[in-house]
Scaffold this active site. Structure first.
Site, PDB file in Angstrom:
ATOM      1  N   ILE A 164     -10.466 -36.808  -9.395  1.00 25.71           N
ATOM      2  CA  ILE A 164      -9.351 -37.019 -10.313  1.00 25.71           C
ATOM      3  C   ILE A 164      -8.980 -38.496 -10.239  1.00 25.71           C
ATOM      4  CG2 ILE A 164      -8.450 -34.667 -10.262  1.00 25.71           C
ATOM      5  CD1 ILE A 164      -6.417 -35.486  -8.205  1.00 25.71           C
ATOM      6  N   ASP A 165      -8.273 -38.980 -11.251  1.00 24.79           N
ATOM      7  CA  ASP A 165      -7.960 -40.405 -11.333  1.00 24.79           C
ATOM      8  C   ASP A 165      -7.038 -40.855 -10.205  1.00 24.79           C
ATOM      9  OD1 ASP A 165      -9.411 -40.546 -13.712  1.00 24.79           O
ATOM     10  OD2 ASP A 165      -7.645 -40.061 -14.924  1.00 24.79           O
ATOM     11  N   LYS A 166      -7.075 -42.134  -9.922  1.00 27.72           N
ATOM     12  CA  LYS A 166      -6.252 -42.721  -8.857  1.00 27.72           C
ATOM     13  C   LYS A 166      -4.788 -42.316  -8.991  1.00 27.72           C
ATOM     14  CE  LYS A 166      -4.353 -47.183  -7.413  1.00 27.72           C
ATOM     15  NZ  LYS A 166      -4.307 -48.639  -7.684  1.00 27.72           N
ATOM     16  N   THR A 168      -3.455 -39.873 -10.698  1.00 22.36           N
ATOM     17  CA  THR A 168      -3.213 -38.446 -10.881  1.00 22.36           C
ATOM     18  C   THR A 168      -3.106 -37.814  -9.498  1.00 22.36           C
ATOM     19  OG1 THR A 168      -4.439 -38.389 -12.969  1.00 22.36           O
ATOM     20  CG2 THR A 168      -4.137 -36.291 -11.824  1.00 22.36           C
ATOM     21  N   ARG A 267      -5.926 -37.093 -20.511  1.00 19.18           N
ATOM     22  CA  ARG A 267      -5.227 -38.279 -21.011  1.00 19.18           C
ATOM     23  C   ARG A 267      -5.713 -38.646 -22.426  1.00 19.18           C
ATOM     24  NH1 ARG A 267      -6.262 -42.328 -16.108  1.00 19.18           N
ATOM     25  NH2 ARG A 267      -4.814 -43.680 -17.250  1.00 19.18           N
TER      26      ARG A 267
END
Length: 356
Positions: A164-166, A168, A267
């Site tokens: 998952i993104d930084k 998130t 997103r």
């Protein structure tokens, strides 16, 4: 004859800058063309030989002066010839992605001999990459499992199954054995895992539920963004289902259910239907996109940005079939404090406005 390099060269291509200056260049890939090679375009030739690299990114590398034949920069339409020396050059040295254990706290939701489920805080990078070679979740996992003789943090057959993104927060699963990673990887590939996210988005989402379908690929106008494309030949197929949880004035709390797992999928898909994630700087959510022009409202939103200084997105639930027992297991992570405070602040603002 190909010199052995990391399969992670796709990350290098993501971070290309023009190398047309006079600074020192570093070799990231080298191949000597076979004697019997028929003449073919260099972008096609490299696409067939560089693991995980798209032809489009190779073409961009050539435009930036990074692709060379016999020491000279060439364009994408250059025809390779037998015994040509083809290299990919960058303005920085290659980084050997050795995972060093680092004592970084982990919030472990579940652990057994086969796997771990971790609740990642916002702000923690998941995997080492350009600009973030230390201080990542993977370094923390390596420390936690440093005494496990069967776990090698540098072995791609174990470790994180997805990312998952930084910025998130939420749940991730880590495989501690090759068999577990194979089993879990197939479940993600076959879309049999269960992943639900909570997101606060700008605007009032009118439909109570819906499905967003749209191929996702890197935005040609901004390489830091992904975008949705209607052309079926561009990007990767992506599907996101959503349900409205609560409409709160000028924002909506939604549940997003991933059918696929593309980069920035939620997103990008929510932006595609006109509802950018709240405070998602990369996609414009850090601006006031809905509401009034009153200074009091502007101050309120800026206070909200301060409370939750990242995109309001949380990987809340994760479910899969346990790779050893075969049991269906599900895990839940409550909303983190920053998102809870953010939502409560919006509720308070709307309640007070309705009383005026």
């Amino acid at each position: 004859m190909v010199e052995e390099y990391s399969d992670d060269i796709d990350n290098d291509l993501d971070d290309i800058e023009s190398v047309g200056g006079t600074g020192e260049l570093y070799e990231h890939f080298r191949v000597v063309v076979d004697k019997g090679q028929a003449m073919t375009r260099i972008d096609k030739y490299l696409f067939e030989r560089i693991v995980n690299a798209s032809r489009n990114r190779i073409q961009k590398a050539a435009e930036a002066g990074c692709v060379m034949a016999n020491g000279k920069a060439v364009k994408s339409n250059y025809k390779v010839k037998p015994l040509d020396v083809i290299t990919l050059m960058m303005d920085r040295p290659r980084y050997e992605n050795e995972i060093i254990p680092e004592d970084i706290p982990l919030d472990i939701v579940y652990e057994d001999e086969a796997l771990m489920v971790i609740n990642k805080p916002a702000g923690l990078v998941v995997h080492p990459g350009h600009g973030n070679y230390t201080g990542t979740l993977v370094n923390a996992i390596a420390w936690h499992l440093k005494d496990n003789l069967d776990y090698d943090a540098n072995d791609p057959q174990v470790g994180l199954v997805h990312r998952i993104d930084k910025d998130t927060s939420g749940l991730l699963v880590v495989a501690k054995t090759p068999d577990a990673k194979t089993s879990l990887g197939l479940q993600f590939f076959n879309k049999t895992t269960r992943r639900r996210y909570r997101a606060l988005v700008w605007g009032i989402v009118e439909e109570d539920s819906g499905t967003i379908v749209g191929n996702i690929a890197r935005n040609p106008r901004d390489r830091m963004q992904m975008a949705v494309f209607s052309d079926p030949e561009i990007g990767k197929h992506a599907v996101t289902h959503y349900n409205v949880i609560e409409r709160i004035g000028y924002v909506t709390l939604v549940e997003c259910i991933l059918e696929t797992g593309r980069t920035h999928q939620i997103r990008v898909h929510m932006k595609y239907i006109g509802h950018v994630l709240f405070n998602d700087e990369r996609y414009g959510g850090h601006e006031i996109l809905k509401g009034t022009h009153f200074s009091k409202y502007k101050q309120f939103v800026n206070n909200c940005f301060d409370i939750c200084p990242r995109q309001a997105l949380h990987a809340m639930t994760l479910g899969f079939k346990h790779p050893v027992t075969g049991e269906e297991v599900d895990f839940t992570s409550p909303l983190p404090e920053d998102m809870t405070l953010l939502i409560d602040k919006w509720r308070g603002y709307i309640s007070n406005r309705e009383l005026e």
